[in-house]
Design a protein around this motif. Sequence first.
Motif, PDB file in Angstrom:
ATOM      1  N   GLN A 100       0.804  -1.215   0.000  1.00 15.48           N
ATOM      2  CA  GLN A 100       0.000   0.000   0.000  1.00 15.48           C
ATOM      3  C   GLN A 100       0.840   1.270   0.000  1.00 15.48           C
ATOM      4  O   GLN A 100       0.586   2.201  -0.766  1.00 15.48           O
ATOM      5  CB  GLN A 100      -0.930  -0.015   1.225  1.00 15.48           C
ATOM      6  N   VAL A 101       1.847   1.352   0.873  1.00 15.30           N
ATOM      7  CA  VAL A 101       2.645   2.573   0.998  1.00 15.30           C
ATOM      8  C   VAL A 101       3.371   2.884  -0.304  1.00 15.30           C
ATOM      9  O   VAL A 101       3.354   4.022  -0.798  1.00 15.30           O
ATOM     10  CB  VAL A 101       3.643   2.447   2.171  1.00 15.30           C
TER      11      VAL A 101
ATOM     12  N   LEU B 158       2.916   6.252  -2.716  1.00 14.37           N
ATOM     13  CA  LEU B 158       4.090   7.091  -2.972  1.00 14.37           C
ATOM     14  C   LEU B 158       4.408   7.143  -4.454  1.00 14.37           C
ATOM     15  O   LEU B 158       4.737   8.200  -4.998  1.00 14.37           O
ATOM     16  CB  LEU B 158       5.288   6.568  -2.182  1.00 14.37           C
ATOM     17  N   LEU B 159       4.313   6.001  -5.127  1.00 15.41           N
ATOM     18  CA  LEU B 159       4.651   5.958  -6.545  1.00 15.41           C
ATOM     19  C   LEU B 159       3.681   6.792  -7.368  1.00 15.41           C
ATOM     20  O   LEU B 159       4.083   7.671  -8.135  1.00 15.41           O
ATOM     21  CB  LEU B 159       4.642   4.508  -7.029  1.00 15.41           C
TER      22      LEU B 159
ATOM     23  N   TYR C 280       4.488  10.511  -9.006  1.00 15.66           N
ATOM     24  CA  TYR C 280       4.323  10.584 -10.459  1.00 15.66           C
ATOM     25  C   TYR C 280       3.493  11.806 -10.834  1.00 15.66           C
ATOM     26  O   TYR C 280       3.839  12.564 -11.746  1.00 15.66           O
ATOM     27  CB  TYR C 280       3.652   9.289 -10.922  1.00 15.66           C
ATOM     28  N   SER C 281       2.400  12.025 -10.108  1.00  9.15           N
ATOM     29  CA  SER C 281       1.539  13.176 -10.365  1.00  9.15           C
ATOM     30  C   SER C 281       2.243  14.489 -10.034  1.00  9.15           C
ATOM     31  O   SER C 281       2.170  15.464 -10.802  1.00  9.15           O
ATOM     32  CB  SER C 281       0.248  13.055  -9.551  1.00  9.15           C
ATOM     33  N   VAL C 282       2.940  14.541  -8.906  1.00  7.05           N
ATOM     34  CA  VAL C 282       3.652  15.753  -8.498  1.00  7.05           C
ATOM     35  C   VAL C 282       4.683  16.145  -9.550  1.00  7.05           C
ATOM     36  O   VAL C 282       4.784  17.325  -9.941  1.00  7.05           O
ATOM     37  CB  VAL C 282       4.329  15.541  -7.132  1.00  7.05           C
ATOM     38  N   ASN C 283       5.459  15.191 -10.020  1.00 11.09           N
ATOM     39  CA  ASN C 283       6.500  15.488 -11.002  1.00 11.09           C
ATOM     40  C   ASN C 283       5.909  15.908 -12.338  1.00 11.09           C
ATOM     41  O   ASN C 283       6.491  16.741 -13.051  1.00 11.09           O
ATOM     42  CB  ASN C 283       7.399  14.262 -11.185  1.00 11.09           C
TER      43      ASN C 283
ATOM     44  N   PRO D 276      -5.568  14.178  -4.218  1.00 12.25           N
ATOM     45  CA  PRO D 276      -6.519  13.108  -4.553  1.00 12.25           C
ATOM     46  C   PRO D 276      -5.845  11.829  -5.043  1.00 12.25           C
ATOM     47  O   PRO D 276      -6.328  10.723  -4.763  1.00 12.25           O
ATOM     48  CB  PRO D 276      -7.383  13.735  -5.657  1.00 12.25           C
ATOM     49  N   THR D 277      -4.753  11.972  -5.765  1.00  8.57           N
ATOM     50  CA  THR D 277      -4.030  10.785  -6.235  1.00  8.57           C
ATOM     51  C   THR D 277      -3.444  10.018  -5.065  1.00  8.57           C
ATOM     52  O   THR D 277      -3.545   8.787  -4.996  1.00  8.57           O
ATOM     53  CB  THR D 277      -2.920  11.198  -7.216  1.00  8.57           C
ATOM     54  N   PHE D 278      -2.815  10.730  -4.123  1.00  7.81           N
ATOM     55  CA  PHE D 278      -2.283  10.071  -2.933  1.00  7.81           C
ATOM     56  C   PHE D 278      -3.398   9.370  -2.154  1.00  7.81           C
ATOM     57  O   PHE D 278      -3.203   8.266  -1.638  1.00  7.81           O
ATOM     58  CB  PHE D 278      -1.593  11.095  -2.023  1.00  7.81           C
ATOM     59  N   HIS D 279      -4.549   9.990  -2.085  1.00  4.71           N
ATOM     60  CA  HIS D 279      -5.614   9.481  -1.214  1.00  4.71           C
ATOM     61  C   HIS D 279      -6.379   8.308  -1.823  1.00  4.71           C
ATOM     62  O   HIS D 279      -6.671   7.329  -1.124  1.00  4.71           O
ATOM     63  CB  HIS D 279      -6.594  10.609  -0.885  1.00  4.71           C
TER      64      HIS D 279
END
Length: 363
Positions: free
Chosen positions: A103-104, A108-109, A113-116, A167-170
């Motif tokens: 899960q972690v 994170l992946l 990915y979205s942040v970058n 939202p992607t992280f969550h």
Amino acid sequence: MTDDLSFTAAQYAYEYYDTYIDYEPCPFSDNSVNVVVGPYIHSIICILGLVGNSLVILTYALYKRTKSMTDVYLLNVAIADLLFVLALPFIVYNELYSWPMGQVACKLLRGSYSVNLYSGMLMLACISTDRYIAIVQARRSFRLRSLSHSRIICALIWMFALMVSVPTFHFYHWYEPSHNDIVWFNGTEEEETTDPQYVCEWKFGDIDTARIVKVGVPSTQLAIGFFLPLLIMIFCYTAVIITLQKARNFQRHKAVRVVMVVVLVFIACHLPYNLALLYETVRLFKHTDCDEQDSLHTAMSVLQTVAYLHCCLNPLLYAFIGVKFRSHFRRIFQDLCCLGKRYIAPRRLPIDGTNEDGTSFSM
């Protein structure tokens, strides 16, 4: 994986349909396009992006000091692109096979990915704005362009990219889809007895949340991750071209061609995929047959790969195309030839004047 179990990331996006709507899942086929694009083309992109962006970062770290706002933006673009290509192999593996890392690592992946993605695109918009100020607003450029301002802007961009990626992280989770328990053979379902196949994909508690997120996230990506940088680049570089065309100078006319290449490459790489993403978002909640979904999935895979190519081209377009940067780049290979030394001593070129009056487009 056999065809009956080859569910991809695009299909898992419709996971909530199994719970709330009586549609049977579509087992997308692993056609030749997906087989080639997945492991082979993406591997080439990862290698080229890793080498090119690592060289940019290495050059700034050892050979070239960040003396202008553009230098700071270029360094941050290279960092974002490097992190992007480092995450890409895991994304591709997850789409082709199951996700074994828990899960972690899943959150994170996908989140990084979205942040970058957001940070890299917004940094490109900042580079075009900086070029506009340096060339079109040259009289005010010394007051507006400073290293402290550029570092603050970069920090704000990274924080903003993190915020829009929440939202992607969550909502990304590591789980076993419910339709993994069923294998469909010509419309007939049979129980599956193989080991569970876990994925790292969207998962929602109710259909209302799914509807909001599955429309909101792509819409945000389209608005902030593509159309906003595109509009800024078109406005700034159009003004730059008009200004350079007024100058009777060979270097400035050469710079016009560089500007046009930068804009055209950006549009060619990202416009087709983002138009396809817009189409997919519009028809997301319309029931379509499996053949149409399969065709759209294949087209999205190919166009997304074309968009990924831009992270390999950024070092060429924004860094290595500059005369000063190329001279620093040659120093890297000169020092790498000295492998017999105990260490490679960082060597700097004589510090040039930092006046950027727009006589060239070199970074």
